[in-house]
Design a protein around this motif. Structure first.
Motif, short mmCIF file in Angstrom:
data_model
loop_
_atom_site.label_atom_id
_atom_site.label_comp_id
_atom_site.label_asym_id
_atom_site.label_seq_id
_atom_site.Cartn_x
_atom_site.Cartn_y
_atom_site.Cartn_z
N ILE A 282 0.86 -1.19 0.00
CA ILE A 282 0.00 0.00 0.00
C ILE A 282 0.90 1.23 0.00
O ILE A 282 1.91 1.28 0.71
N GLN A 283 0.58 2.22 -0.81
CA GLN A 283 1.40 3.43 -0.92
C GLN A 283 0.54 4.67 -0.75
O GLN A 283 -0.63 4.66 -1.14
N PHE A 284 1.14 5.74 -0.15
CA PHE A 284 0.42 7.02 -0.16
C PHE A 284 1.12 8.04 -1.04
O PHE A 284 0.78 9.21 -1.06
N ALA A 285 2.14 7.58 -1.80
CA ALA A 285 2.78 8.43 -2.81
C ALA A 285 3.15 7.51 -3.96
O ALA A 285 3.32 6.31 -3.78
N GLY A 286 3.30 8.09 -5.16
CA GLY A 286 3.66 7.29 -6.32
C GLY A 286 5.03 6.65 -6.16
O GLY A 286 5.85 7.10 -5.36
N LYS A 357 -6.25 21.29 -3.00
CA LYS A 357 -7.27 20.49 -3.68
C LYS A 357 -6.82 20.29 -5.12
O LYS A 357 -6.32 21.22 -5.75
N GLY A 358 -6.99 19.07 -5.62
CA GLY A 358 -6.71 18.83 -7.03
C GLY A 358 -5.26 19.06 -7.40
O GLY A 358 -4.94 19.49 -8.50
N PHE A 359 -4.33 18.76 -6.49
CA PHE A 359 -2.91 18.96 -6.75
C PHE A 359 -2.27 17.57 -6.83
O PHE A 359 -2.07 16.92 -5.81
N THR A 360 -1.99 17.07 -8.05
CA THR A 360 -1.58 15.67 -8.15
C THR A 360 -0.15 15.48 -8.63
O THR A 360 0.39 14.38 -8.53
N LEU A 361 0.50 16.53 -9.15
CA LEU A 361 1.90 16.46 -9.55
C LEU A 361 2.14 15.27 -10.50
O LEU A 361 3.06 14.50 -10.35
N GLY A 362 1.24 15.16 -11.48
CA GLY A 362 1.41 14.10 -12.49
C GLY A 362 1.21 12.70 -11.95
O GLY A 362 1.83 11.76 -12.42
N GLY A 363 0.35 12.55 -10.95
CA GLY A 363 0.05 11.22 -10.44
C GLY A 363 0.90 10.80 -9.25
O GLY A 363 0.66 9.75 -8.67
N LEU A 364 1.87 11.63 -8.87
CA LEU A 364 2.72 11.29 -7.74
C LEU A 364 1.96 11.47 -6.42
O LEU A 364 2.12 10.70 -5.48
N VAL A 365 1.13 12.52 -6.37
CA VAL A 365 0.37 12.83 -5.17
C VAL A 365 -1.06 12.35 -5.38
O VAL A 365 -1.61 12.53 -6.46
N PRO A 366 -1.67 11.71 -4.35
CA PRO A 366 -3.07 11.30 -4.50
C PRO A 366 -3.99 12.51 -4.67
O PRO A 366 -3.63 13.61 -4.24
#
Lengths: 414, 355
Positions: A282-286, A357-366
């Motif tokens: 289980i991961q909370f970061a990419g 909100k809505g800050f995902t850094l290209g999928g690295l951040v949930p």
């Protein structure tokens, strides 16, 4: 007595050196971030990868002109996973004028919770501290900003349910955990879900230091014979659990580990990716280096004539450092923007953090959403599985059993 | 401490036993009290006060452990567990019964003393390394019991949030306010230890340490005094744990694990076994030196390394320097900082006419 004179001289020299060792006053266009880290203590295997990730992201932001024109200065203090140095670090950050702090370590998070509230400086505690900290009304200055152990428990059960064909009724799940508060924390969620989903839960505690679990694993594989094993271990013990389960012939594709047993280092220590094929984490970061931001960091180093950081080898921890730094920077950016470019106070940076909100850094951040009520951001997790010699993504970000988590959070507040 | 007497002119036992034998000793003590009670809190930044606060808490714990190891010659590697006993006792009393610190603090100490005396029972039969293992077992048992008893630990997280100490309706919460709170108890602990060491009890402890059979022959009840030593020492440890709890606002057993016991043993060995001043110096040395080394190294290393590399370099080099300093101090003076200080004092006593 000349030896004595020498010592007195040395002591005087040290005293002289220490005097000008004061701190440069905060400059006009500078924001200070305080970062607790453990590079030399009990959890150094995490810190030496995580903290460089943090610094590299901040360097990247600074090399592009900083946050809305403010350069970021990070003050890092190594707390050796001890509580007194963490207290000292907090006071140091305060003196340096830090607008936010990144905590490191569960006992340290517990020890500083009250102080953060009194000093009105936020502290982020991803993967550390109590699940109840997700409740922003009860812990206004503590930000887990990552899936708590409760959310990881819910996420792992949801994953197991998917893997076992969408029905857990009558199935057997073993929970193998480190016998400390962090290990026991998810038990309430598992017990609750066992009732509602109808699976049989049995728990197996591993006493500290967690490198001897032959008896527990034999009990699991020989007697209980579960359909799935969920593990929640720290330090060296995740690799031991992989080795023991594999050695007793249990399929690793039926094992899922919480976030602190989920790194490349654990797999390597257990005997390599070949052996651990199928192991779920289980991961909370990419995971991995295949993200735009990691490429940007490597390009920045290449432009300086340096190689890509060697810490990226353990990308699970390195990327967590990048994610923490990125969320810190976003909080500061929101605060500066909200103030029209003026220098924000720690209080305003806290509000900036609560509007991420809505800050995902290209999928690295949930895809988390932080609010004044929810400092966890929704409890998003992703499962990565050992396959073809590396950790590969197994499905997208997801959250599970939120109503159960919310029920327990409400019960904690009472 | 600083006095340079010109001869021994004492005519009574009372004069010989006085804590401050000369007027200059009284003046020095007054100056030190003035320094710590007025000058430091008014002149230092909160950050530096927070470092002193940590050292003050450590002083109480180190004094207690020195009472057992240094004075009585018994060993304990379970002192961190006694601290957690004090911490959880006080936290439960403060939260469940809403009691103020002047009740919870001695209560935490007494509970630790009780548990300490029980743990001390094996010391009646075994010595040295064997006793070390027995107390190590106590450390692990106490940790386990706290971890697995929600009634003590307050739930799965095993941590209890404690309200700040209040004095006449004022909450003590800034580092400056907590400084006076901690200074008061550290001073009390030092004064009590100084007097205890000169009393009948302290003399009995020393006799047991030097030769227990001889001590028994001259009429010292070894059983009683060994257990008393464990109780007093654990009382100090319990109070230390309570101070930690109030200082941090939380009782958490993970703050009192085996590593902390070892840290405290290091303090009294570096400071000097069997000496009150040594405990104080050792606690201050072990708490503050790593911080001082870092404050010195940060600007120095900043000349050579970038901001990102700096923290890694400082973190690892600091440990090397700290270790090297401990070794060199112990090589120069195996009997610790207390003896080093006495050497310096003796050197200056006849200075500049050193022969």
């Amino acid at each position: 007595m000349s030896k004595l004179k020498l010592w007195l001289g040395a002591a005087a020299a040290v005293a002289l050196l220490a005097l000008p060792g004061g701190n440069p006053s905060a400059q006009e266009k500078e924001l200070v971030f305080g970062l607790h880290c453990d590079r030399t203590g009990a959890t150094q295997t995490v810190g030496v990868f995580l903290c460089p990730g943090y610094h590299d992201y901040i360097s990247l932001v600074n090399s592009k002109g900083g946050v809305e024109g403010y350069k970021i200065r990070v003050v890092e203090i190594d707390n050796e996973y001890k509580v007194p140095p963490a207290m000292e670090a907090h006071e140091r950050f305060k003196m340096e004028g830090a607008v936010l702090t990144g905590l490191y370590g569960t006992p340290q998070t517990a020890a500083l919770t009250k102080k953060l509230e009194e000093d009105k400086v936020l502290g982020t505690s991803p993967g550390f501290g109590t699940a109840a900290a997700a409740d922003g009304r009860r812990f206004p200055y503590l930000f887990p900003i990552a899936a708590s152990y409760w959310s990881q428990a819910a996420g792992s059960v949801a994953f197991v349910k998917k893997e076992l064909g969408g029905n857990l009724n009558g199935k057997k799940i073993a929970y193998l955990y480190y016998d400390n508060p962090a290990g026991k924390e998810p038990l309430v969620i598992f017990e609750d879900l066992a009732k509602s989903e109808g699976f049989e839960l049995r728990t197996f505690a591993v006493p500290a230091p967690g490198i001897e679990m032959g008896a527990q694993v034999l009990d699991i594989t020989g007697r209980f014979k579960p359909d799935f094993v969920i593990t929640h271990l720290f330090g060296r013990s995740p690799s031991v659990s992989i080795k023991e389960l594999k050695g007793k012939g249990y399929p690793l594709s039926k094992v899922i580990s919480f976030v602190w047993g989920a790194s490349e280092a654990d797999v390597k220590a257990a005997g390599g990716f070949e052996l651990a094929n199928g192991y779920n984490t289980i991961q909370f970061a990419g995971v991995g280096t295949d993200f735009p931001v990691i490429k940007d960091i490597n390009e920045m180093f290449a432009a300086q004539g340096k190689a890509a950081p060697s810490q990226q080898e353990i990308s699970v921890f390195y990327n967590r450092g990048v994610v923490i730094a990125a969320l810190h920077v976003e909080a500061a950016r929101n605060a500066v923007k909200a103030k029209g470019g003026a220098r924000p106070t720690p209080e305003e940076v806290k509000r900036g953090m609560e509007s991420i909100k809505g800050f995902t850094l290209g999928g690295l951040v949930p895809p988390m959403e932080l609010t004044p009520e929810d400092h966890e951001g929704g409890g998003w997790v992703q499962v990565w599985t050992v396959k073809d010699g590396k950790l590969t993504k197994n499905g997208d970000w997801f959250q599970a059993y939120r109503e159960v988590i919310r029920k327990h959070l409400a019960a904690e507040t009472k | 401490m600083l006095q340079r007497e010109s001869g021994v002119y004492k005519t009574s036992y009372a004069a010989d036993m006085a804590l401050f034998p000369l007027p200059i000793a009284r003046w020095t003590m007054a100056a030190i009290v003035l320094l710590f009670a007025v000058v430091l809190p008014l002149s230092l930044h909160e950050y530096y006060l927070s470092i002193i606060n940590l050292a003050l808490i450590a002083v109480v714990g180190a004094l207690g452990l020195n009472m057992l190891v240094g004075y009585t010659g018994q060993i304990s590697v379970g002192h961190a567990a006694f601290m957690s006993v004090g911490a959880y006792t006080a936290a439960n009393l403060a939260v469940k019964f809403d009691l103020p610190f002047w009740i919870t603090l001695p209560a935490g100490g007494l509970m630790a003393a009780l548990i300490g005396a029980i743990v001390g029972i094996p010391s009646l039969r075994i010595k040295g390394l064997y006793l070390a293992i027995a107390t190590l077992a106590a450390q692990l048992i106490i940790e386990w019991v706290i971890n697995h008893t929600p009634a003590i630990s307050g739930g799965a997280q095993a941590s209890i949030q404690v309200p700040r100490p209040t004095l006449w309706g004022h909450e003590l919460k800034t580092q400056g306010q907590l400084y006076f709170f901690l200074l008061f108890f550290a001073a009390l602990a030092i004064l009590a230890a100084l007097n205890l060491a000169r009393s009948r009890i302290g003399r009995a402890f020393v006799a047991i340490r030097d030769q227990d059979i001889a001590a028994e022959i001259i009429g010292i009840d070894i059983y009683r005094y060994k257990l008393l030593s464990f109780a007093i020492s654990s009382f100090y440890a319990g109070v230390c744990g309570v101070l930690y709890t109030y200082y941090l606002g939380i009782a958490n057993y993970e703050q009192f694990q085996i590593g902390v016991s070892i840290d405290y043993l290091a303090m009294i060995i570096i400071g000097g076994l069997g000496s009150v001043l040594g405990s104080v110096l050792g606690a201050a040395f072990v708490t503050m030196l790593p911080i001082v080394i870092r404050l010195v190294m940060e600007p120095l290393a900043g000349l050579f390394f970038s901001a990102g590399e700096l923290s890694s370099v400082v973190a690892s080099t600091r440990l090397v320097v700290f270790g090297a300093l401990i070794i060199s101090f112990l090589v120069v003076e195996p009997e610790g900082l207390n003896r080093l200080w006495r050497n310096i004092r003796n050197y200056f006593r006849v200075w500049p006419f050193s022969y």
